[in-house]
Design an enzyme around this catalytic site. Structure first.
Site, PDB file in Angstrom:
ATOM      1  N   LYS A 133       6.929  23.203 -13.367  1.00  9.57           N
ATOM      2  CA  LYS A 133       6.077  22.043 -13.095  1.00  9.57           C
ATOM      3  C   LYS A 133       5.786  21.934 -11.600  1.00  9.57           C
ATOM      4  CE  LYS A 133       4.763  17.448 -13.932  1.00  9.57           C
ATOM      5  NZ  LYS A 133       4.815  16.265 -14.750  1.00  9.57           N
ATOM      6  N   LYS A 143       2.708  11.450 -11.097  1.00  6.48           N
ATOM      7  CA  LYS A 143       1.830  10.624 -11.941  1.00  6.48           C
ATOM      8  C   LYS A 143       2.566   9.334 -12.243  1.00  6.48           C
ATOM      9  CE  LYS A 143      -1.164  13.861 -14.361  1.00  6.48           C
ATOM     10  NZ  LYS A 143      -1.511  14.453 -15.666  1.00  6.48           N
ATOM     11  N   GLU A 146       8.817  18.973 -24.571  1.00  5.46           N
ATOM     12  CA  GLU A 146       8.197  19.284 -23.273  1.00  5.46           C
ATOM     13  C   GLU A 146       8.792  20.565 -22.670  1.00  5.46           C
ATOM     14  OE1 GLU A 146       5.668  17.569 -21.975  1.00  5.46           O
ATOM     15  OE2 GLU A 146       5.692  15.734 -23.172  1.00  5.46           O
ATOM     16  N   ARG A 188       0.814  -1.227   0.000  1.00  9.21           N
ATOM     17  CA  ARG A 188       0.000   0.000   0.000  1.00  9.21           C
ATOM     18  C   ARG A 188       0.844   1.273   0.000  1.00  9.21           C
ATOM     19  NH1 ARG A 188      -3.349  -2.861   3.692  1.00  9.21           N
ATOM     20  NH2 ARG A 188      -5.051  -3.826   2.535  1.00  9.21           N
ATOM     21  N   HIS A 231      -1.697  12.937 -28.506  1.00  8.01           N
ATOM     22  CA  HIS A 231      -2.092  11.557 -28.180  1.00  8.01           C
ATOM     23  C   HIS A 231      -2.846  10.915 -29.345  1.00  8.01           C
ATOM     24  CE1 HIS A 231      -1.739  12.144 -23.551  1.00  8.01           C
ATOM     25  NE2 HIS A 231      -0.643  11.654 -24.067  1.00  8.01           N
ATOM     26  N   GLU A 241      -4.747  17.313 -10.549  1.00  8.41           N
ATOM     27  CA  GLU A 241      -5.310  17.780 -11.826  1.00  8.41           C
ATOM     28  C   GLU A 241      -6.818  18.057 -11.777  1.00  8.41           C
ATOM     29  OE1 GLU A 241      -3.335  16.116 -15.290  1.00  8.41           O
ATOM     30  OE2 GLU A 241      -5.142  16.447 -16.454  1.00  8.41           O
TER      31      GLU A 241
END
Ligand code: GLY
Length: 368
Positions: A229, A146, A188, A124, A254, A239
């Site tokens: 960032k 992420k 990026e 966990r 994408h 987000e």
């Protein structure tokens, strides 16, 4: 040699530092030691990165008396799947990695995402350190928590937010990247200027062609990108709003990646570059940003040798309506409505769901 720069990500009890500088891999033992409850770590990497950097990392840890074992996964985007996640978690359990231990992710975005997710679900949640070895991973995927893997239904659809405990971005390792892989990460970097910092974009217009050969400029570009960032992630970790701006160019990108089969025809950062150019084109056609701004974006991407138009992607692409359908898979879609990151100018992006599909099709048609 310039000293490493530290960008702090102030997320309460999940706060951490991103260290950016030359020679950090060789200092990894010193940098990581204070996080450890016992002197051992488990490293997960891929075969290409292992060949180049694993020995140096393990030696640096050993110098500080830190033992390490490494799991080497295959290189490539296809590694980010259930099978490798399962192999990684089982390997960590076999090594009896406990909650007080630290897992080290040594590699690019694929390794960082997969190992971060493994760390999120192992017992966990165990702590992990990101040692990003690509420009893309240093300026984007290693920061912000992420983590995840791909589903057969799409990229990054399975995952969790799990912040690292430390990020070590050694800008020397970027020397081992091919020109193309460097530019994939550069997509990026440019994105940060385009979405929120016009001065940074102007600085990139002057300096980006020298980034590859100049360690000082490289450190400055990486540190500035990471600081931007970190600011966004601190204000919007999961987000709910502002963080979506980091997806500038990604709705188009994408869809194009999916249309080209996630292959060498179009790498992620290249899709983002084309996507940024299209997002500015769309913004200008909607009367949101000055008419001359898209040409400036296009000129910079061209100056860097990056693809900027659909016609610059090798091979055939599906028709406009098929591309728009692929955009419907985007994670920003709400109630079936496409949401785009658009811009009022360079450095002034915002999220909108008020895009006219006919205009969108026009942008795609004219970019062919
Ligand atoms: N790569 C986009 C984000 O971290 O939100």
């Amino acid at each position: 040699m310039t000293e490493p720069v530290t960008v702090h990500v102030p997320l309460g009890n999940r706060a951490y530092d991103v260290r950016i500088g030359a020679g950090l891999l060789a200092r990894a033992g010193v940098e990581i030691a204070s996080l450890l409850a016992r002197p051992r770590v488990a490293i997960v990497t891929d075969a290409s990165v292992a060949r180049l950097h694993l020995r140096r990392l393990q030696d640096a840890l050993a110098t500080e008396g830190i033992g390490s074992e490494a799991l080497v996964l295959p290189a490539g985007e296809a590694t980010k799947n259930w099978d490798n996640l399962s192999a990684c978690v089982e390997w960590l359990l076999e090594r009896q990695v406990e909650r007080r231990d630290v897992v080290v992710a040594l590699g690019g975005g694929v390794i960082g995402d997969l190992v971060g997710f493994a760390a999120a679900i192992l017992r966990r949640g165990v702590r992990f350190v990101q040692v990003p070895t690509t420009l893309l991973a240093q300026v984007d995927s290693s920061v912000g928590g992420k983590t995840g893997i791909n589903s057969v239904k799409g990229k990054n659809l399975i995952g969790a937010f799990h912040q690292p405990s430390l990020v070590l971005a050694d800008i020397d390792v970027l020397d081992t990247l091919s020109e193309r892989d460097f530019l994939v990460g550069y997509g990026e970097v440019a994105k940060y200027g385009l979405l929120g910092d016009a001065d940074f974009f102007a600085w990139l217009e002057d300096n980006a062609p020298s980034l590859r050969g100049d360690a000082g400029l490289r450190q400055r570009a990486v540190a500035h990108s990471v600081a931007m960032k970190a600011g966004i992630v601190t204000r919007d970790e999961t987000e709910q709003g502002e963080r979506a701006l980091l997806n500038l160019g990604h709705t188009f990108g994408h869809a194009l990646e999916a249309a080209t089969g996630y292959s060498d025809r179009l790498l992620h950062g290249e899709g983002v570059a084309v996507g940024c150019a299209l997002a500015f084109d769309l913004s200008a056609r909607m009367g949101l940003c000055p008419q001359e701004t898209p040409s400036r974006v296009l000129a910079h991407l061209r100056q860097m040798g990056m693809p900027a138009r659909l016609s610059e992607i090798p091979g055939d692409l599906p028709d406009d309506q098929a591309l728009i359908r692929l955009m419907g898979q985007d994670k920003k879609v709400v109630d079936g409505r496409l949401r785009f990151v658009l811009a009022r100018d360079i450095g002034d992006a915002f999220v909108s769901d008020a895009v006219d599909i006919a205009l969108l099709a026009e942008v795609l048609r004219d970019a062919r």
